[in-house]
Design an enzyme around this catalytic site. Sequence first.
Site, PDB file in Angstrom:
ATOM      1  N   VAL A   1      37.750  40.226  46.230  1.00 23.83           N
ATOM      2  CA  VAL A   1      38.453  41.470  45.915  1.00 23.83           C
ATOM      3  C   VAL A   1      38.140  42.544  46.955  1.00 23.83           C
ATOM      4  CG1 VAL A   1      38.660  43.337  44.212  1.00 23.83           C
ATOM      5  CG2 VAL A   1      38.603  40.973  43.456  1.00 23.83           C
TER       6      VAL A   1
ATOM      7  N   THR B   1      36.301  44.073  37.849  1.00 21.63           N
ATOM      8  CA  THR B   1      36.677  44.058  36.433  1.00 21.63           C
ATOM      9  C   THR B   1      35.451  44.444  35.613  1.00 21.63           C
ATOM     10  OG1 THR B   1      38.162  42.277  36.932  1.00 21.63           O
ATOM     11  CG2 THR B   1      37.623  42.591  34.610  1.00 21.63           C
TER      12      THR B   1
ATOM     13  N   GLU C   1      42.440  45.654  39.813  1.00 22.18           N
ATOM     14  CA  GLU C   1      43.131  44.828  40.797  1.00 22.18           C
ATOM     15  C   GLU C   1      43.727  43.618  40.081  1.00 22.18           C
ATOM     16  OE1 GLU C   1      43.648  45.604  44.084  1.00 22.18           O
ATOM     17  OE2 GLU C   1      44.989  44.022  43.459  1.00 22.18           O
TER      18      GLU C   1
ATOM     19  N   CYS D   1      37.503  34.521  37.441  1.00 27.74           N
ATOM     20  CA  CYS D   1      37.982  35.652  36.629  1.00 27.74           C
ATOM     21  C   CYS D   1      38.187  35.303  35.156  1.00 27.74           C
ATOM     22  CB  CYS D   1      39.278  36.190  37.221  1.00 27.74           C
ATOM     23  SG  CYS D   1      39.104  36.618  38.945  1.00 27.74           S
TER      24      CYS D   1
ATOM     25  N   LYS E   1      42.161  26.072  41.809  1.00 30.50           N
ATOM     26  CA  LYS E   1      43.624  26.025  41.846  1.00 30.50           C
ATOM     27  C   LYS E   1      44.021  25.840  43.310  1.00 30.50           C
ATOM     28  CE  LYS E   1      44.533  30.895  42.545  1.00 30.50           C
ATOM     29  NZ  LYS E   1      45.346  32.038  42.185  1.00 30.50           N
TER      30      LYS E   1
ATOM     31  N   ARG F   1      34.508  28.167  42.071  1.00 29.87           N
ATOM     32  CA  ARG F   1      33.774  28.745  40.940  1.00 29.87           C
ATOM     33  C   ARG F   1      34.482  28.403  39.622  1.00 29.87           C
ATOM     34  NH1 ARG F   1      33.202  34.787  42.939  1.00 29.87           N
ATOM     35  NH2 ARG F   1      35.167  34.197  43.928  1.00 29.87           N
TER      36      ARG F   1
HETATM   37  C1  UGA Z   1      43.613  35.813  37.912  1.00 29.97           C
HETATM   38  C2  UGA Z   1      44.850  36.659  37.554  1.00 29.97           C
HETATM   39  O1  UGA Z   1      46.029  35.849  37.652  1.00 29.97           O
HETATM   40  C3  UGA Z   1      44.971  37.865  38.486  1.00 29.97           C
HETATM   41  O2  UGA Z   1      46.074  38.680  38.066  1.00 29.97           O
HETATM   42  C4  UGA Z   1      43.678  38.673  38.419  1.00 29.97           C
HETATM   43  O3  UGA Z   1      43.717  39.765  39.307  1.00 29.97           O
HETATM   44  C5  UGA Z   1      42.505  37.768  38.798  1.00 29.97           C
HETATM   45  O4  UGA Z   1      42.453  36.651  37.887  1.00 29.97           O
HETATM   46  C6  UGA Z   1      41.246  38.594  38.707  1.00 29.97           C
HETATM   47  O5  UGA Z   1      40.924  39.059  37.611  1.00 29.97           O
HETATM   48  O6  UGA Z   1      40.637  38.885  39.743  1.00 29.97           O
HETATM   49  P1  UGA Z   1      43.062  33.980  39.790  1.00 29.97           P
HETATM   50  O7  UGA Z   1      41.827  33.716  39.002  1.00 29.97           O
HETATM   51  O8  UGA Z   1      42.962  34.171  41.254  1.00 29.97           O
HETATM   52  O9  UGA Z   1      43.817  35.290  39.220  1.00 29.97           O
HETATM   53  O10 UGA Z   1      44.046  32.737  39.582  1.00 29.97           O
HETATM   54  P2  UGA Z   1      45.297  32.390  38.650  1.00 29.97           P
HETATM   55  O11 UGA Z   1      46.440  32.097  39.522  1.00 29.97           O
HETATM   56  O12 UGA Z   1      45.491  33.363  37.593  1.00 29.97           O
HETATM   57  O13 UGA Z   1      44.788  31.015  38.014  1.00 29.97           O
HETATM   58  C7  UGA Z   1      43.659  30.989  37.137  1.00 29.97           C
HETATM   59  C8  UGA Z   1      43.490  29.602  36.550  1.00 29.97           C
HETATM   60  O14 UGA Z   1      44.531  29.314  35.624  1.00 29.97           O
HETATM   61  C9  UGA Z   1      43.535  28.469  37.594  1.00 29.97           C
HETATM   62  O15 UGA Z   1      42.552  27.502  37.280  1.00 29.97           O
HETATM   63  C10 UGA Z   1      44.929  27.908  37.442  1.00 29.97           C
HETATM   64  O16 UGA Z   1      45.032  26.561  37.832  1.00 29.97           O
HETATM   65  C11 UGA Z   1      45.133  28.067  35.934  1.00 29.97           C
HETATM   66  N1  UGA Z   1      46.555  28.142  35.526  1.00 29.97           N
HETATM   67  C12 UGA Z   1      47.346  29.154  35.956  1.00 29.97           C
HETATM   68  C13 UGA Z   1      47.055  27.153  34.688  1.00 29.97           C
HETATM   69  O17 UGA Z   1      46.334  26.218  34.276  1.00 29.97           O
HETATM   70  N2  UGA Z   1      48.371  27.246  34.296  1.00 29.97           N
HETATM   71  C14 UGA Z   1      49.193  28.249  34.710  1.00 29.97           C
HETATM   72  O18 UGA Z   1      50.374  28.268  34.311  1.00 29.97           O
HETATM   73  C15 UGA Z   1      48.662  29.233  35.558  1.00 29.97           C
END
Ligand code: UGA
Length: 464
Positions: A11, A120, A150, A279, A339, A346
């Site tokens: 971040v 956060t 953010e 997160c 992802k 992490r």
């Molecule tokens: C998440 C939020 O999406 C952001 O808006 C936020 O700013 C961020 O946390 C944070 O608090 O800093 P992030 O952790 O980078 O972002 O990744 P995501 O794209 O949200 O994915 C999180 C997890 O959910 C991953 O393991 C992903 O594979 C999983 N996921 C996501 C699913 O299993 N299904 C989905 O439909 C979407």
Amino acid sequence: MQITVVGSGYVGLVAASCLAELGHQVVCVDNDDRKIAVLQAGQVPIHEEYLADLLARHGGKNIRFSTSLTDSARNAQAVFIAVGTPQGDEGDADLSYVESVAQELASAVNGFMVIVEKSTVPVFTHDWIRKIMHINGAPADSFEVASNPEFLREGTAVRDFLYPDRIVIGVDSERAAAILREIYRPLTDGSYYERPDHIPERLGAPRPVPLIQTSAKSAELIKHASNAFLAMKISFINAVANICEAVGADVRQVCEGIGSDERIGRRFLNPGIGYGGSCFPKDLSAFSAVAHECGYEFRLLDEVMRINEEQRVRFLRKVKKALWTLRGKKLAVLGLAFKGGTDDIRESPAIALIRMLLKEGCEIRAYDPAAMERAREVLGAERITYADSPYEAANKADALLLLTDWPEFAKLDLRRLRTILAYPIVVDGRNLFDPATMAEHGFQYYSVGRPDVQVPARKAAVDP
Ligand code: UGA
């Protein structure tokens, strides 16, 4: 504007680089000498699209790196706190890093500065920062504390910052609001997007960018509630996927049906092996702890977390269903990051599953386009090796497991895979392939929330 960003993690570094891109003079501070030395040498410590471009563009000009918070904050009009808020023993957020920053900032105040929470943090953190500043001698009228959460996602962080769905500023005074509005003006008045060298646009981003002004408390809650809601969507669809499996329905069709209702929306409805990352797991737990402290038991969040944990165990069961016994089985694992698009492992469900599979006695050959180095540090080398390509991982393996949604995995040459695997078995935790196509290529294919594809496991069953 003169801005200090404290913390050079995902971040902090992205925020600092993007604020430099908007034309501000930014100093990014971290107390980790090694990290700062790497950044000063022009290297980029994390895998994030466009970050290297921004650092090359602004390094030594709009953005500098330092280990001294006091020196860099002395002339700053805004100090963004983007330090870690790890999970404490009770599930709550450990705010000791935030507190140390506030203590140090108290002696750096010189004129007026707005201290901006970017990490956060639980509701009421801004009050604590204010108190810590006061008891450490900062005059009351020399600073304000604001919350500017953010919403960037790893992997697309730079574009999420520069093309946000919204900017939230949580402020308790017009003075702080004016500074934050000025910082984001190039995005809210659209002048950044007129620049010939702007970073390529994020599809679907609103213009003009809405700026939502709230109280500091509301902004703190907006961040926790946003992440909790998104995680809830994922657990919800995972639960629906489990019902689909029980009755032989197809979760893709269900998602299309429910997601096309604008009130629900199609995004974040992809079932799989559960959410991970730095997160969602931490924030859900912290939000639940905050609610408990306020006297409210937010049981829905506990259930979201439970479904998420269970999803991994269900996937392990799926692997057993596909392979019967696991001891001694050679498994190709594609994906280690939490992802696609990031090298971050992490709280990665892929890493958790690999640990479970190793415990079951499997031998693993893993591949990930970006996260192998980090994974090696935590998984070691016992019964796990790392391949240079997905095909090398798959060669002579008893089955192929897909654990991270890297776009390149979805484009694998199925014919080639079919010939190099010892058995044509694919267990897909991310629904990257179409079951009908997998059947055509002669695979036994197990995915999430969709009927299994069972074909005879004879080699080259459909090869011409
Ligand atoms: C998440 C939020 O999406 C952001 O808006 C936020 O700013 C961020 O946390 C944070 O608090 O800093 P992030 O952790 O980078 O972002 O990744 P995501 O794209 O949200 O994915 C999180 C997890 O959910 C991953 O393991 C992903 O594979 C999983 N996921 C996501 C699913 O299993 N299904 C989905 O439909 C979407």
